[in-house]
Design a protein around this motif. Structure first.
Motif, PDB file in Angstrom:
ATOM      1  N   UNK A 110      -6.377  -5.527   1.071  1.00 47.82           N
ATOM      2  CA  UNK A 110      -7.161  -4.522   1.848  1.00 47.82           C
ATOM      3  C   UNK A 110      -6.428  -3.340   2.171  1.00 47.82           C
ATOM      4  N   UNK A 111      -7.098  -2.386   2.586  1.00 48.92           N
ATOM      5  CA  UNK A 111      -6.726  -0.902   2.852  1.00 48.92           C
ATOM      6  C   UNK A 111      -5.848  -0.974   4.119  1.00 48.92           C
ATOM      7  N   UNK A 112      -6.030  -1.882   5.032  1.00 50.15           N
ATOM      8  CA  UNK A 112      -5.222  -1.961   6.192  1.00 50.15           C
ATOM      9  C   UNK A 112      -3.644  -2.076   6.008  1.00 50.15           C
ATOM     10  N   UNK A 113      -3.443  -2.381   4.573  1.00 49.20           N
ATOM     11  CA  UNK A 113      -2.001  -2.490   4.579  1.00 49.20           C
ATOM     12  C   UNK A 113      -1.464  -1.497   3.306  1.00 49.20           C
ATOM     13  N   UNK A 114      -2.364  -0.529   3.218  1.00 51.31           N
ATOM     14  CA  UNK A 114      -1.842   0.765   2.393  1.00 51.31           C
ATOM     15  C   UNK A 114      -0.946   1.528   3.020  1.00 51.31           C
ATOM     16  N   UNK A 115      -0.810   1.694   4.220  1.00 47.02           N
ATOM     17  CA  UNK A 115       0.123   2.797   5.056  1.00 47.02           C
ATOM     18  C   UNK A 115       1.549   1.844   4.779  1.00 47.02           C
ATOM     19  N   UNK A 116       1.790   0.642   4.936  1.00 42.95           N
ATOM     20  CA  UNK A 116       2.877  -0.130   5.052  1.00 42.95           C
ATOM     21  C   UNK A 116       3.415  -0.097   3.587  1.00 42.95           C
ATOM     22  N   UNK A 117       2.436  -0.404   2.688  1.00 45.55           N
ATOM     23  CA  UNK A 117       3.089  -0.461   1.173  1.00 45.55           C
ATOM     24  C   UNK A 117       3.468   0.924   0.768  1.00 45.55           C
ATOM     25  N   UNK A 118       2.547   1.977   1.319  1.00 47.42           N
ATOM     26  CA  UNK A 118       3.312   3.345   0.863  1.00 47.42           C
ATOM     27  C   UNK A 118       4.576   3.671   1.550  1.00 47.42           C
ATOM     28  N   UNK A 119       4.924   2.964   2.680  1.00 44.47           N
ATOM     29  CA  UNK A 119       6.271   3.026   3.388  1.00 44.47           C
ATOM     30  C   UNK A 119       7.333   2.516   2.300  1.00 44.47           C
ATOM     31  N   UNK A 120       6.904   1.131   1.823  1.00 47.45           N
ATOM     32  CA  UNK A 120       7.841   0.377   0.899  1.00 47.45           C
ATOM     33  C   UNK A 120       7.853   1.002  -0.025  1.00 47.45           C
ATOM     34  N   UNK A 121       6.806   2.049  -0.719  1.00 50.20           N
ATOM     35  CA  UNK A 121       7.173   2.673  -1.787  1.00 50.20           C
ATOM     36  C   UNK A 121       8.254   3.722  -1.585  1.00 50.20           C
ATOM     37  N   UNK A 122       8.303   4.372  -0.370  1.00 48.00           N
ATOM     38  CA  UNK A 122       9.190   5.624  -0.238  1.00 48.00           C
ATOM     39  C   UNK A 122      10.664   5.181   0.055  1.00 48.00           C
ATOM     40  N   UNK A 123      10.634   3.782   0.724  1.00 47.51           N
ATOM     41  CA  UNK A 123      11.897   3.123   1.016  1.00 47.51           C
ATOM     42  C   UNK A 123      12.256   3.795   2.550  1.00 47.51           C
ATOM     43  N   UNK A 124      13.293   3.113   2.963  1.00 43.45           N
ATOM     44  CA  UNK A 124      13.657   3.771   4.363  1.00 43.45           C
ATOM     45  C   UNK A 124      14.255   5.047   4.490  1.00 43.45           C
ATOM     46  N   UNK A 125      13.921   5.809   5.424  1.00 48.04           N
ATOM     47  CA  UNK A 125      14.530   7.088   5.464  1.00 48.04           C
ATOM     48  C   UNK A 125      15.752   7.285   5.728  1.00 48.04           C
TER      49      UNK A 125
END
Ligand SMILES: O=C(O)[C@H](O)[C@@H](O)[C@H](O)[C@H](O)COP(=O)(O)O
Length: 243
Positions: A200-215
């Motif tokens: 679901x689209x509701x998880x796309x933001x956290x998945x995008x964060x995972x794809x970036x890795x921690x700042x």
């Protein structure tokens, strides 16, 4: 995923749950062939419902060899609407012939203090599962992902993330004003297979964060401390943000 985990993106939710069901059945077959049993820890929340309904329809596995565990549980009665055990029973366990003695709910009696329930579950895992380096070894763990990066009941900023000496712990989650019981980081690290299922689209933001890795200077999200090269991620296109 940045951590080397294998990531499978399916076009839609139906294909997602079909793919995960196939993978779980395959893992069961290899576990039973190797060790005579398949020890599977179920995820809670809403995402797994359709997966468990699909698994319940499968007749190409020896259910008598399955042992069902839970990755986490809310500290409520087994009949409570929030119970992960109730959800699993309604969608899967009531529909397949897994012997009752091989289904291990985390919370049998909510009158028992969370810490006691966690200790009892740790004892049950150690009594039933093969051990490696003093840790009970689950064959597979199904895991979800919360928008804040939690998985199981390993929530950001909670003390359970520092529990490294026992396989199960209780945690009070301030955001939910609720107690949970959860598998801890080390027992997840010793599981043979980790399967993350995200829809679901509701998880796309956290998945995008995972794809970036921690700042720089940012602590890893709990799920980043669980996932890794051994993990398998199953997403639908909506969650991936590529729908
Ligand atoms: O008990 C729980 O709630 C789960 O174990 C939890 O970790 C869940 O997997 C995530 O919160 C995602 O929940 P949804 O699948 O409902 O989005």
């Amino acid at each position: 995923m940045k951590d080397g985990a294998r990531c499978h993106t399916l076009a839609d939710a139906d294909r997602l749950y079909a793919a995960v069901a196939d993978r779980v059945i395959a893992l069961a077959e290899s576990a039973v062939a190797a060790r005579g049993r398949f020890h599977l820890a179920l995820a809670g929340g809403n995402t797994p419902r359709r997966l468990y309904e699909r698994l319940a329809a499968r007749d190409d596995t020896d259910w008598n060899r399955w042992e069902i565990w839970f990755g986490d549980e809310r500290c409520v009665a087994p009949e409570h609407q929030d119970s992960n055990y109730r959800m699993a029973r309604e969608t899967l366990l009531a529909h397949v012939p897994i012997p009752a003695s091989q289904v291990h709910p985390m919370i049998a009696d909510p009158a028992i203090a969370p810490e006691r329930a966690a200790a009892d579950y740790a004892d049950a895992l150690s009594a039933h599962l093969p051990q490696q380096a003093g840790w009970p070894i689950l064959d597979a763990v199904l895991l979800g992902l919360g928008p804040d990066g939690h998985t199981a009941s390993l929530f950001p900023g909670t003390p359970i993330l520092d529990v490294l000496d026992t396989p199960v712990a209780a945690v009070h989650v301030p955001r939910l004003s609720a107690w949970r019981i959860s598998l801890t980081l080390p027992v997840l690290a010793h599981a043979r297979h980790l399967l993350f299922v995200v829809e679901g689209a509701g998880k796309s933001d956290v998945l995008a964060r995972l794809a970036r890795g921690p700042a720089a200077g940012e602590p890893p999200l709990p799920v980043e401390r669980v996932s890794g090269p051994r993990a398998e991620w199953y997403l639908d296109a909506a969650a991936r943000g590529s729908a």
